[in-house]
Scaffold this motif. Structure first.
Motif, PDB file in Angstrom:
ATOM      1  N   VAL A   1       0.797  -1.220  -0.058  1.00  0.00           N
ATOM      2  CA  VAL A   1      -0.014  -0.112  -0.043  1.00  0.00           C
ATOM      3  C   VAL A   1       0.926   1.205   0.079  1.00  0.00           C
ATOM      4  N   PHE A   2       0.428   2.375  -0.914  1.00  0.00           N
ATOM      5  CA  PHE A   2       1.235   3.523  -0.819  1.00  0.00           C
ATOM      6  C   PHE A   2       1.054   4.443   0.183  1.00  0.00           C
ATOM      7  N   HIS A   3       1.777   4.645   1.179  1.00  0.00           N
ATOM      8  CA  HIS A   3       1.125   5.522   2.280  1.00  0.00           C
ATOM      9  C   HIS A   3       2.246   6.469   2.872  1.00  0.00           C
ATOM     10  N   HIS A   4       2.046   7.655   2.833  1.00  0.00           N
ATOM     11  CA  HIS A   4       2.981   8.574   3.138  1.00  0.00           C
ATOM     12  C   HIS A   4       4.057   8.643   2.364  1.00  0.00           C
ATOM     13  N   HIS A   5       4.196   8.302   1.102  1.00  0.00           N
ATOM     14  CA  HIS A   5       5.173   8.447   0.120  1.00  0.00           C
ATOM     15  C   HIS A   5       6.157   7.331   0.015  1.00  0.00           C
ATOM     16  N   LYS A   6       5.742   6.081   0.623  1.00  0.00           N
ATOM     17  CA  LYS A   6       6.638   4.942   0.428  1.00  0.00           C
ATOM     18  C   LYS A   6       5.585   3.836   0.463  1.00  0.00           C
ATOM     19  N   TRP A   7       6.169   2.770   0.064  1.00  0.00           N
ATOM     20  CA  TRP A   7       5.456   1.300  -0.040  1.00  0.00           C
ATOM     21  C   TRP A   7       5.269   0.653   1.267  1.00  0.00           C
ATOM     22  N   ILE A   8       4.207   0.404   1.585  1.00  0.00           N
ATOM     23  CA  ILE A   8       4.191  -0.566   2.874  1.00  0.00           C
ATOM     24  C   ILE A   8       3.754  -2.138   2.472  1.00  0.00           C
ATOM     25  N   THR A   9       4.562  -3.033   3.095  1.00  0.00           N
ATOM     26  CA  THR A   9       4.077  -4.381   2.860  1.00  0.00           C
ATOM     27  C   THR A   9       3.027  -4.609   3.821  1.00  0.00           C
ATOM     28  N   VAL A  10       1.943  -5.193   3.480  1.00  0.00           N
ATOM     29  CA  VAL A  10       0.947  -5.637   4.145  1.00  0.00           C
ATOM     30  C   VAL A  10       1.171  -6.992   4.756  1.00  0.00           C
ATOM     31  N   LYS A  11       1.050  -6.916   6.192  1.00  0.00           N
ATOM     32  CA  LYS A  11       1.312  -8.488   6.783  1.00  0.00           C
ATOM     33  C   LYS A  11      -0.038  -8.967   7.016  1.00  0.00           C
ATOM     34  N   PRO A  12      -0.640  -9.986   6.397  1.00  0.00           N
ATOM     35  CA  PRO A  12      -2.029 -10.542   6.620  1.00  0.00           C
ATOM     36  C   PRO A  12      -2.203 -11.342   7.624  1.00  0.00           C
ATOM     37  N   LEU A  13      -3.167 -11.256   8.485  1.00  0.00           N
ATOM     38  CA  LEU A  13      -3.474 -12.254   9.683  1.00  0.00           C
ATOM     39  C   LEU A  13      -4.275 -13.454   9.232  1.00  0.00           C
ATOM     40  N   PRO A  14      -4.172 -14.499   9.767  1.00  0.00           N
ATOM     41  CA  PRO A  14      -5.034 -15.552   9.455  1.00  0.00           C
ATOM     42  C   PRO A  14      -6.775 -15.443   9.603  1.00  0.00           C
ATOM     43  N   ASN A  15      -7.580 -15.721   8.742  1.00  0.00           N
ATOM     44  CA  ASN A  15      -8.735 -15.468   8.623  1.00  0.00           C
ATOM     45  C   ASN A  15      -9.583 -14.065   9.318  1.00  0.00           C
ATOM     46  N   ALA A  16      -8.453 -13.218   8.537  1.00  0.00           N
ATOM     47  CA  ALA A  16      -8.928 -11.752   8.246  1.00  0.00           C
ATOM     48  C   ALA A  16      -8.965 -11.236   6.979  1.00  0.00           C
ATOM     49  N   PHE A  17      -9.869 -10.335   6.859  1.00  0.00           N
ATOM     50  CA  PHE A  17      -9.949  -9.545   5.700  1.00  0.00           C
ATOM     51  C   PHE A  17      -9.225  -8.164   5.629  1.00  0.00           C
ATOM     52  N   ILE A  18      -8.646  -7.969   4.339  1.00  0.00           N
ATOM     53  CA  ILE A  18      -7.788  -6.767   4.339  1.00  0.00           C
ATOM     54  C   ILE A  18      -9.069  -5.959   3.482  1.00  0.00           C
ATOM     55  N   ILE A  19      -9.388  -4.730   4.063  1.00  0.00           N
ATOM     56  CA  ILE A  19     -10.584  -4.040   3.210  1.00  0.00           C
ATOM     57  C   ILE A  19      -9.936  -2.789   2.757  1.00  0.00           C
ATOM     58  N   ASN A  20     -10.325  -2.142   1.404  1.00  0.00           N
ATOM     59  CA  ASN A  20      -9.867  -0.970   1.037  1.00  0.00           C
ATOM     60  C   ASN A  20     -11.057  -0.132   0.266  1.00  0.00           C
TER      61      ASN A  20
END
Length: 359
Positions: free
Chosen positions: A252-271
């Motif tokens: 995800v591009f946040h505050h001028h840099k790319w952040i690697t998302v760390k998914p959790l088990p049984n979670a939804f990433i929502i955008n």
């Protein structure tokens, strides 16, 4: 005319390329110099997107519920992304979907080709976005299907192998769609608006759209030169991503840099998608994101898109407009809007930015 012949050039399945044992990826998958430069700036310093527990929304303690609502509002305004646990979607159903789709992508290529898609609807088994001849391509295959509205849903186009797949798809899409409706109401409460306003603006139960894209990212021999999905913001309303918790890939591009998302088990990433940005008149913003690939592991993710109906005219809600904050975006039907990405492919936030009214 066959589906495959409707594309501007022969379709190559990325999974087949990966499994062929090549050591160098074709030039069609090597990204521009500008894209490569972004990889250098991709350090995330241990930061992750916000994590929110939805079970606290049902708390009898009003202060706890209010804190969750505030956390959602802050995540939407500051990140455009957050990760959710404590939702109502059954964990066994989520695991079943992941297992079924992994089995599908392990089928013989001729069995998968039965579902080959075309640029007319993108429904089915695909390997590219956009119809520009000679365009740079992403290192991924996918399967795209419609669930809502009922007029677009055609289960015959859903895979019949594995045998459990169609039943799982129907139940999964129904349950995540219910989560989507719940979240649209929360978003409006946070803005002080009537809670079913986005639901109505999406076209209500008769017109709202729900579709599923299952992404398969094969191993890549040169991961520093390719992207699983190029940088883009989602054209629709809300996206619910079920990612592989063992293989990171989303950035995800946040505050001028790319952040690697760390998914959790049984979670939804929502955008937030572009249509939420337009309807909220820029209060909530869609955010650019992209997908990295891996030389050691394949990766599978499932993105359910909760969207306005195709013929719904999307524009800033009247309640989000004021003398101090006039309507920022020109109206456009959702079908007209998403035709851009289906024709041109992924290009950052250029589409939603093109709707901004000149002062």
């Amino acid at each position: 005319m066959s589906c495959l012949s409707q594309w501007p050039e022969p379709i190559v399945r990325v999974q087949c390329l990966s499994e062929s044992g090549i050591k160098t990826i074709p030039q069609r998958y090597v990204k521009q110099v500008l894209d490569k430069a972004c990889f250098v700036a991709a350090a995330d310093d241990g930061v992750n997107i916000p994590l929110i527990d939805f079970k606290d929304l049902d708390s009898s303690d009003g202060s706890i519920r209010d804190r969750v609502l505030e956390s959602i509002s802050e995540a939407c305004r500051e990140w455009g992304f957050f990760q959710v646990v404590g939702h109502d979607v059954d964990h066994g159903l989520m695991a079943g979907m992941q297992a079924a789709w992994r089995e599908f992508f392990r089928l013989l290529v001729e069995d998968k080709q039965e579902y080959a898609n075309s640029p007319a609807t993108y429904e089915g088994y695909g390997s590219r976005l956009g119809v520009e001849k000679g365009a740079k391509l992403d290192w991924s295959d996918y399967f795209f299907l419609h669930f809502l509205p009922n007029s677009l849903m055609d289960p015959c186009k859903w895979p019949h192998l594995p045998v459990s797949c169609r039943e799982l798809i129907a139940k999964y899409c129904e349950d995540v769609a219910n989560l989507g409706e719940k979240l649209t109401r929360i978003l409006l409460v946070n803005l002080g608006l009537k809670e079913d306003r986005i639901h109505e603006a999406f076209g209500g139960y008769e017109e709202r759209g729900v579709c599923l894209r299952v992404n398969f990212y094969p191993k890549c021999p040169q991961p520093d030169l390719a992207l699983g999905l190029s940088s883009h913001s989602d054209p629709g309303g809300l996206t619910f991503l079920l990612a592989d918790p063992n293989v990171a890939g989303l950035q995800v591009f946040h505050h001028h840099k790319w952040i690697t998302v760390k998914p959790l088990p049984n979670a939804f990433i929502i955008n937030m998608g572009d249509q939420i940005q337009v309807m909220s008149n820029g209060i909530y913003k869609s955010v650019e994101h992209r997908v990295m690939v891996n030389s050691e592991k394949e990766r599978l993710s499932m993105a359910l898109f909760y969207n306005p109906g195709g013929d719904v005219v999307v524009k800033p809600l009247e309640e989000a407009i004021s003398k101090d904050k006039p309507a920022m975006y020109s109206p456009m039907t959702f079908n007209q809007y998403r035709a851009f990405i289906r024709t041109k492919g992924l290009h950052g936030k250029s589409q939603v930015d093109s709707l901004i009214k000149s002062k």
